[in-house]
Design a protein around this motif. Structure first.
Motif, PDB file in Angstrom:
ATOM      1  N   PHE A 163       0.847  -1.185   0.000  1.00 60.80           N
ATOM      2  CA  PHE A 163       0.000   0.000   0.000  1.00 60.80           C
ATOM      3  C   PHE A 163       0.885   1.238   0.000  1.00 60.80           C
ATOM      4  O   PHE A 163       1.929   1.255   0.636  1.00 60.80           O
ATOM      5  CB  PHE A 163      -0.905   0.029   1.240  1.00 60.80           C
ATOM      6  N   THR A 164       0.447   2.265  -0.693  1.00 57.32           N
ATOM      7  CA  THR A 164       1.183   3.519  -0.674  1.00 57.32           C
ATOM      8  C   THR A 164       0.607   4.401   0.423  1.00 57.32           C
ATOM      9  O   THR A 164      -0.589   4.345   0.724  1.00 57.32           O
ATOM     10  CB  THR A 164       1.070   4.242  -2.026  1.00 57.32           C
ATOM     11  N   ASP A 165       1.451   5.204   1.016  1.00 56.07           N
ATOM     12  CA  ASP A 165       0.982   6.100   2.070  1.00 56.07           C
ATOM     13  C   ASP A 165       0.280   7.324   1.490  1.00 56.07           C
ATOM     14  O   ASP A 165      -0.510   7.964   2.169  1.00 56.07           O
ATOM     15  CB  ASP A 165       2.154   6.552   2.949  1.00 56.07           C
ATOM     16  N   SER A 166       0.587   7.657   0.268  1.00 54.49           N
ATOM     17  CA  SER A 166      -0.063   8.816  -0.358  1.00 54.49           C
ATOM     18  C   SER A 166      -1.044   8.319  -1.416  1.00 54.49           C
ATOM     19  O   SER A 166      -1.030   7.160  -1.816  1.00 54.49           O
ATOM     20  CB  SER A 166       0.986   9.716  -1.003  1.00 54.49           C
ATOM     21  N   GLY A 167      -1.855   9.189  -1.869  1.00 56.86           N
ATOM     22  CA  GLY A 167      -2.799   8.833  -2.923  1.00 56.86           C
ATOM     23  C   GLY A 167      -4.167   8.421  -2.438  1.00 56.86           C
ATOM     24  O   GLY A 167      -5.052   8.183  -3.247  1.00 56.86           O
ATOM     25  N   HIS A 168      -4.358   8.323  -1.135  1.00 56.62           N
ATOM     26  CA  HIS A 168      -5.694   8.017  -0.618  1.00 56.62           C
ATOM     27  C   HIS A 168      -6.587   9.244  -0.811  1.00 56.62           C
ATOM     28  O   HIS A 168      -6.190  10.369  -0.532  1.00 56.62           O
ATOM     29  CB  HIS A 168      -5.664   7.709   0.877  1.00 56.62           C
ATOM     30  N   ARG A 169      -7.766   9.012  -1.296  1.00 50.84           N
ATOM     31  CA  ARG A 169      -8.787  10.060  -1.317  1.00 50.84           C
ATOM     32  C   ARG A 169      -9.955   9.530  -0.500  1.00 50.84           C
ATOM     33  O   ARG A 169     -10.451   8.428  -0.751  1.00 50.84           O
ATOM     34  CB  ARG A 169      -9.207  10.378  -2.738  1.00 50.84           C
ATOM     35  N   VAL A 170     -10.366  10.308   0.464  1.00 49.61           N
ATOM     36  CA  VAL A 170     -11.424   9.865   1.371  1.00 49.61           C
ATOM     37  C   VAL A 170     -12.520  10.925   1.384  1.00 49.61           C
ATOM     38  O   VAL A 170     -12.250  12.110   1.566  1.00 49.61           O
ATOM     39  CB  VAL A 170     -10.876   9.649   2.810  1.00 49.61           C
ATOM     40  N   TRP A 171     -13.760  10.473   1.202  1.00 49.98           N
ATOM     41  CA  TRP A 171     -14.916  11.359   1.280  1.00 49.98           C
ATOM     42  C   TRP A 171     -15.819  10.877   2.398  1.00 49.98           C
ATOM     43  O   TRP A 171     -16.173   9.699   2.466  1.00 49.98           O
ATOM     44  CB  TRP A 171     -15.708  11.339  -0.028  1.00 49.98           C
ATOM     45  N   GLN A 172     -16.195  11.800   3.277  1.00 50.95           N
ATOM     46  CA  GLN A 172     -17.156  11.465   4.322  1.00 50.95           C
ATOM     47  C   GLN A 172     -18.537  11.682   3.724  1.00 50.95           C
ATOM     48  O   GLN A 172     -18.901  12.795   3.348  1.00 50.95           O
ATOM     49  CB  GLN A 172     -16.959  12.339   5.554  1.00 50.95           C
ATOM     50  N   LEU A 173     -19.317  10.619   3.627  1.00 51.38           N
ATOM     51  CA  LEU A 173     -20.619  10.701   2.974  1.00 51.38           C
ATOM     52  C   LEU A 173     -21.697  11.184   3.933  1.00 51.38           C
ATOM     53  O   LEU A 173     -22.291  12.228   3.731  1.00 51.38           O
ATOM     54  CB  LEU A 173     -20.992   9.342   2.375  1.00 51.38           C
ATOM     55  N   SER A 174     -21.983  10.422   4.971  1.00 47.27           N
ATOM     56  CA  SER A 174     -22.973  10.834   5.962  1.00 47.27           C
ATOM     57  C   SER A 174     -22.911   9.903   7.148  1.00 47.27           C
ATOM     58  O   SER A 174     -22.795   8.693   6.980  1.00 47.27           O
ATOM     59  CB  SER A 174     -24.389  10.815   5.381  1.00 47.27           C
ATOM     60  N   ASN A 175     -22.965  10.464   8.310  1.00 48.94           N
ATOM     61  CA  ASN A 175     -23.113   9.743   9.566  1.00 48.94           C
ATOM     62  C   ASN A 175     -22.286   8.460   9.647  1.00 48.94           C
ATOM     63  O   ASN A 175     -22.812   7.378   9.824  1.00 48.94           O
ATOM     64  CB  ASN A 175     -24.585   9.443   9.826  1.00 48.94           C
ATOM     65  N   GLY A 176     -20.999   8.603   9.483  1.00 46.35           N
ATOM     66  CA  GLY A 176     -20.109   7.460   9.645  1.00 46.35           C
ATOM     67  C   GLY A 176     -19.831   6.675   8.384  1.00 46.35           C
ATOM     68  O   GLY A 176     -19.147   5.657   8.435  1.00 46.35           O
ATOM     69  N   ARG A 177     -20.335   7.111   7.260  1.00 48.27           N
ATOM     70  CA  ARG A 177     -20.082   6.416   5.998  1.00 48.27           C
ATOM     71  C   ARG A 177     -18.969   7.147   5.245  1.00 48.27           C
ATOM     72  O   ARG A 177     -18.985   8.368   5.139  1.00 48.27           O
ATOM     73  CB  ARG A 177     -21.339   6.351   5.157  1.00 48.27           C
ATOM     74  N   TYR A 178     -18.040   6.356   4.712  1.00 41.64           N
ATOM     75  CA  TYR A 178     -16.898   6.918   4.005  1.00 41.64           C
ATOM     76  C   TYR A 178     -16.694   6.181   2.694  1.00 41.64           C
ATOM     77  O   TYR A 178     -16.950   4.983   2.592  1.00 41.64           O
ATOM     78  CB  TYR A 178     -15.616   6.792   4.843  1.00 41.64           C
ATOM     79  N   LEU A 179     -16.203   6.914   1.703  1.00 41.48           N
ATOM     80  CA  LEU A 179     -15.797   6.347   0.432  1.00 41.48           C
ATOM     81  C   LEU A 179     -14.300   6.588   0.308  1.00 41.48           C
ATOM     82  O   LEU A 179     -13.842   7.728   0.390  1.00 41.48           O
ATOM     83  CB  LEU A 179     -16.542   6.991  -0.726  1.00 41.48           C
ATOM     84  N   ILE A 193     -17.261   2.170   3.205  1.00 42.87           N
ATOM     85  CA  ILE A 193     -17.098   1.642   4.557  1.00 42.87           C
ATOM     86  C   ILE A 193     -17.947   2.464   5.524  1.00 42.87           C
ATOM     87  O   ILE A 193     -18.171   3.648   5.309  1.00 42.87           O
ATOM     88  CB  ILE A 193     -15.596   1.643   4.940  1.00 42.87           C
ATOM     89  N   HIS A 194     -18.415   1.810   6.581  1.00 39.37           N
ATOM     90  CA  HIS A 194     -19.316   2.465   7.525  1.00 39.37           C
ATOM     91  C   HIS A 194     -18.823   2.223   8.952  1.00 39.37           C
ATOM     92  O   HIS A 194     -18.598   1.088   9.357  1.00 39.37           O
ATOM     93  CB  HIS A 194     -20.722   1.901   7.348  1.00 39.37           C
ATOM     94  N   TYR A 195     -18.663   3.319   9.689  1.00 42.38           N
ATOM     95  CA  TYR A 195     -18.306   3.221  11.104  1.00 42.38           C
ATOM     96  C   TYR A 195     -19.585   3.039  11.890  1.00 42.38           C
ATOM     97  O   TYR A 195     -20.435   3.920  11.952  1.00 42.38           O
ATOM     98  CB  TYR A 195     -17.558   4.472  11.566  1.00 42.38           C
ATOM     99  N   THR A 196     -19.750   1.862  12.499  1.00 39.23           N
ATOM    100  CA  THR A 196     -20.989   1.556  13.206  1.00 39.23           C
ATOM    101  C   THR A 196     -20.902   1.875  14.692  1.00 39.23           C
ATOM    102  O   THR A 196     -21.920   1.974  15.358  1.00 39.23           O
ATOM    103  CB  THR A 196     -21.338   0.067  13.050  1.00 39.23           C
ATOM    104  N   GLY A 197     -19.704   2.010  15.230  1.00 35.13           N
ATOM    105  CA  GLY A 197     -19.550   2.305  16.648  1.00 35.13           C
ATOM    106  C   GLY A 197     -19.594   1.058  17.487  1.00 35.13           C
ATOM    107  O   GLY A 197     -18.649   0.729  18.169  1.00 35.13           O
TER     108      GLY A 197
END
Length: 162
Positions: free
Chosen positions: A97-113, A136-140
């Motif tokens: 995995f590369t440390d750079s190049g990640h693009r992350v979007w927070q969609l809504s209430n714990g959901r990420y792309l 991916i979804h953060y469920t807690g």
């Protein structure tokens, strides 16, 4: 055996009585009826449909319980997405995995792309780039620690060789 039957247009019985709609369109009241229908639709929209939609929208039907409390978990989402990609691709010693190049979007209430890429080496040592997108979804969960993998749910993963 299939037979075809041809009917001449002249053999089709003509409509002896014009339809209700054609009579209505030809009547002298057609303009008045058009205006009445438009006014009726306007009243239906403003007095029935719009209040109903506003009631449903303001209800708790579309409310989600907040699990983030204002935290930005973009980096954690990228890390856990890498774990899911690693699980899908298999042997951890053949992927980088590369440390750079990640693009992350927070969609809504714990959901990420998360979008990034990984380099995989095959058995002959040849390297190939694989782009991935991870939903991916953060469920807690019961344990509020955002680093625990059990608190994250993979909702979608797409891998494409570039």
């Amino acid at each position: 055996m299939i037979t075809e039957t041809l009917i001449k247009v002249s053999e089709i019985p003509a409509m002896s009585n014009p339809s209700f709609l054609s009579k209505l369109l030809e009547s002298r009241y057609s303009g008045f009826l058009l205006v009445a229908f438009v006014i009726g639709l306007y009243i239906l929209q403003t007095k029935v449909i719009s209040p109903f939609v506003e009631t449903v929208a303001s209800s708790n039907v579309f409310q989600e319980e907040a699990v983030l409390d204002g935290k930005d978990l973009s980096q954690m989402a990228a890390l856990h997405c890498n774990h899911f990609v690693q699980d899908r691709l298999g042997a951890s010693d053949t992927i980088e995995f590369t440390d750079s190049g990640h693009r992350v979007w927070q969609l809504s209430n714990g959901r990420y792309l998360v979008s990034s890429h990984v380099v995989e080496r095959d058995a002959s040592g040849q390297r190939k780039n694989i782009a991935f997108a991870c939903n991916i979804h953060y469920t807690g969960g019961s344990q509020g620690d955002d680093t625990l993998r059990i608190n994250w749910t993979l909702e979608g993963l797409e891998l494409n060789q570039t």
